[in-house]
Scaffold this motif. Structure first.
Motif, short mmCIF file in Angstrom:
data_model
loop_
_atom_site.label_atom_id
_atom_site.label_comp_id
_atom_site.label_asym_id
_atom_site.label_seq_id
_atom_site.Cartn_x
_atom_site.Cartn_y
_atom_site.Cartn_z
N ASP A 17 -9.84 54.55 -20.98
CA ASP A 17 -9.15 55.62 -20.72
C ASP A 17 -7.96 55.62 -19.79
O ASP A 17 -7.05 56.08 -19.99
CB ASP A 17 -10.09 56.83 -20.51
N ARG A 18 -8.29 54.75 -18.66
CA ARG A 18 -7.19 54.53 -17.40
C ARG A 18 -6.20 53.98 -18.34
O ARG A 18 -5.04 53.90 -17.98
CB ARG A 18 -7.80 53.85 -16.58
N CYS A 19 -6.62 52.66 -19.01
CA CYS A 19 -5.49 52.00 -19.69
C CYS A 19 -4.47 52.82 -20.49
O CYS A 19 -3.21 52.79 -20.64
CB CYS A 19 -5.96 50.67 -20.46
N THR A 20 -5.24 53.68 -21.36
CA THR A 20 -4.68 54.73 -22.35
C THR A 20 -3.41 55.51 -21.56
O THR A 20 -2.38 55.69 -22.12
CB THR A 20 -5.48 55.49 -22.98
N LEU A 21 -3.60 56.17 -20.42
CA LEU A 21 -2.86 56.89 -19.68
C LEU A 21 -1.78 56.22 -19.24
O LEU A 21 -0.52 56.67 -19.33
CB LEU A 21 -3.74 57.61 -18.49
N ASN A 22 -1.88 54.94 -18.81
CA ASN A 22 -1.00 54.13 -18.38
C ASN A 22 0.09 53.79 -19.35
O ASN A 22 1.16 53.89 -19.42
CB ASN A 22 -1.50 52.96 -17.60
N ALA A 23 -0.55 53.32 -20.40
CA ALA A 23 0.42 52.74 -21.48
C ALA A 23 1.18 53.97 -22.47
O ALA A 23 1.99 53.65 -22.86
CB ALA A 23 -0.87 52.36 -22.76
N LEU A 24 0.53 55.18 -22.26
CA LEU A 24 1.12 56.46 -22.67
C LEU A 24 2.25 56.67 -21.94
O LEU A 24 3.17 56.75 -22.48
CB LEU A 24 0.36 57.69 -22.84
N ALA A 25 2.17 56.53 -20.73
CA ALA A 25 3.32 56.93 -19.73
C ALA A 25 4.38 55.74 -19.78
O ALA A 25 5.54 55.86 -19.69
CB ALA A 25 2.95 56.97 -18.44
N ALA A 26 3.94 54.50 -20.34
CA ALA A 26 4.86 53.29 -20.25
C ALA A 26 5.59 53.48 -21.72
O ALA A 26 6.72 52.69 -21.99
CB ALA A 26 4.27 52.11 -19.99
N GLY A 27 4.97 54.05 -22.54
CA GLY A 27 5.62 54.13 -23.96
C GLY A 27 4.90 53.07 -24.91
O GLY A 27 5.56 52.84 -26.08
N THR A 28 4.07 52.40 -24.40
CA THR A 28 3.73 51.12 -25.38
C THR A 28 2.60 51.51 -26.17
O THR A 28 2.42 50.78 -27.24
CB THR A 28 3.21 49.80 -24.27
N LEU A 29 1.74 52.67 -25.76
CA LEU A 29 0.93 53.17 -26.81
C LEU A 29 1.30 54.30 -27.62
O LEU A 29 1.92 55.26 -27.01
CB LEU A 29 -0.28 53.62 -25.90
N GLN A 30 1.47 54.19 -28.98
CA GLN A 30 2.11 55.04 -29.82
C GLN A 30 1.23 55.58 -31.00
O GLN A 30 1.14 55.21 -31.99
CB GLN A 30 3.29 54.36 -30.43
N PRO A 31 0.34 56.64 -30.43
CA PRO A 31 -0.42 57.19 -31.39
C PRO A 31 0.07 57.92 -32.57
O PRO A 31 1.28 58.03 -32.55
CB PRO A 31 -1.27 58.25 -30.61
N ILE A 32 -0.48 57.69 -33.86
CA ILE A 32 -0.06 58.25 -35.01
C ILE A 32 -0.74 59.53 -35.24
O ILE A 32 -1.89 59.61 -35.58
CB ILE A 32 -0.28 57.29 -36.20
N SER A 33 0.11 60.71 -35.14
CA SER A 33 -0.72 62.02 -35.53
C SER A 33 -0.90 62.22 -36.94
O SER A 33 0.03 61.93 -37.80
CB SER A 33 0.48 63.17 -34.78
N THR A 34 -2.09 62.63 -37.15
CA THR A 34 -2.51 62.98 -38.71
C THR A 34 -3.07 64.30 -38.66
O THR A 34 -3.41 64.85 -37.78
CB THR A 34 -3.49 61.73 -38.82
N GLU A 35 -3.05 64.60 -40.00
CA GLU A 35 -3.95 65.84 -40.52
C GLU A 35 -4.93 65.21 -41.32
O GLU A 35 -4.99 64.42 -41.70
CB GLU A 35 -2.97 66.73 -41.30
N LYS A 36 -5.88 66.15 -41.50
CA LYS A 36 -7.19 65.56 -42.20
C LYS A 36 -7.89 66.82 -43.02
O LYS A 36 -7.79 68.02 -42.74
CB LYS A 36 -8.15 65.16 -40.91
N ILE A 37 -8.34 66.28 -44.00
CA ILE A 37 -9.22 66.99 -44.76
C ILE A 37 -10.47 66.11 -45.23
O ILE A 37 -10.66 65.14 -44.98
CB ILE A 37 -8.67 67.54 -46.23
N VAL A 38 -11.60 66.95 -45.74
CA VAL A 38 -12.66 66.22 -46.22
C VAL A 38 -12.60 66.44 -47.78
O VAL A 38 -12.72 67.50 -48.39
CB VAL A 38 -13.84 67.00 -45.49
N LEU A 39 -12.95 65.25 -48.36
CA LEU A 39 -13.46 65.05 -49.88
C LEU A 39 -14.69 64.81 -50.15
O LEU A 39 -15.03 63.79 -49.48
CB LEU A 39 -12.29 64.41 -50.58
N ASN A 40 -15.45 65.52 -51.02
CA ASN A 40 -16.97 65.18 -51.40
C ASN A 40 -16.83 64.53 -52.95
O ASN A 40 -16.24 64.98 -53.86
CB ASN A 40 -17.66 66.38 -51.52
N ASP A 41 -17.50 63.53 -52.84
CA ASP A 41 -17.61 62.60 -54.01
C ASP A 41 -19.00 62.22 -54.17
O ASP A 41 -19.34 61.40 -53.24
CB ASP A 41 -16.54 61.62 -53.98
N GLY A 42 -19.70 62.39 -55.27
CA GLY A 42 -20.92 61.60 -55.21
C GLY A 42 -21.90 62.17 -54.15
O GLY A 42 -23.03 61.38 -53.76
#
Length: 291
Positions: A17-42
């Motif tokens: 978590d500490r590394c995440t905060l530092n990497a976000l501030a540095a711009g080296t961590l670049q999360p991909i924002s997504t949307e989500k649904i749930v599909l039921n199959d079988g």
């Protein structure tokens, strides 16, 4: 990153978590924002994520994740701001540069080993350091056909387990190794003993032995180099091995997370395509159909 040869597992997420905060501030961590649904199959729920239409820059990030450049190795060395901690003498815990799931860790070898090389006791020992304290889901994409985008050996870990517990619900309490008859692809589950996760356990040896059992049951070589393509998934309760036949169908790529009930599509319109085709049919097509 600490200079000690290994890191107490109980402190790994704090370091992450500490590394995440530092990497976000540095711009080296670049999360991909997504949307989500749930599909039921079988009777199984599948979580389907797609790139958020609100952030077009994520399309470039997805392209960076999936683009394969054999002459480029981001793990040798890994970016310092993404490096979390050592996991024994042979491995490092590193943040996934483009995570879709929070706290997604990569467990990489310090020196180059191919992603198609056989998994060793040391690989399982490094993964066990994370899972002994934090549970979650460990997984491995054994080669390009199995969904790997990097040639340097790396296991992965995420906090959630997806639908894997649902896939194991038909396996009785006395089942040590077996398969779910309702799943149409070849696979093998191995039940893990609780003692694997005790602090004093030689978890790497035990997990590797269980991996060998699954491979043997599937008549798949466990020490070949290169290994045939496969996915490995691991919770505190079960280990799962799935032999693979191809990487994707209709431009929908599948890695190990697909066999935990978590799928990712590049474009929202692919959801209807997936709904019509069915997640189980997709997984069967990229795995190996049971006889």
């Amino acid at each position: 990153m600490t200079s000690s040869p290994s890191t107490p597992a109980s402190s790994l997420l704090e370091l992450s978590d500490r590394c995440t905060l530092n990497a976000l501030a540095a711009g080296t961590l670049q999360p991909i924002s997504t949307e989500k649904i749930v599909l039921n199959d079988g009777g199984f729920d599948f979580s389907v994520r797609w790139v958020s239409s609100l952030e077009r820059k994520n399309a470039a990030r997805v392209e960076a994740v999936t683009r394969r450049t054999p002459d480029f190795n981001p793990f040798l060395p890994p970016e310092p701001t993404l490096t979390v901690a050592p996991l024994g003498p042979d491995h490092l815990a590193v943040l996934n540069k483009y995570p879709v799931i929070e706290r997604h860790l990569l467990i990489i070898t310090r020196h180059f080993e191919a992603q198609t090389a056989p998994l060793k006791v040391a690989d399982f020992s490094a993964l066990a350091q994370v899972m002994q304290a934090h549970g979650g889901l460990g997984f491995y994409n054994g080669g390009t056909v199995a969904g790997s985008s990097q040639p340097h050996k790396h296991l992965q870990w995420v906090p959630s387990t997806g639908s894997l517990p649902g896939f194991t619900r038909t396996l009785g309490a006395d089942t040590l190794i077996g398969e779910n008859p309702t799943l149409p692809w070849r696979h093998r589950f191995v039940r893990l003993e609780a003692k694997v996760w005790t602090a004093s356990a030689d978890a790497g040896e035990q997990l590797h032995a269980d991996f060998v059992r699954a491979c043997t049951a599937l008549e798949m070589p466990f020490s070949a180099e290169p290994m045939p393509p496969y996915n490995l998934l691991l919770t505190r309760d079960w280990l799962l091995v799935v032999p693979r036949s191809q990487e994707k169908i209709d431009d929908i790529s599948v890695n190990a997370l697909g066999f935990a009930g978590s799928l990712f599509v590049r474009r929202k319109e692919q959801i209807e395509q997936l709904r019509a085709h069915g997640p189980l049919a997709l997984l069967t097509a990229v795995a190996q159909r049971r006889p």
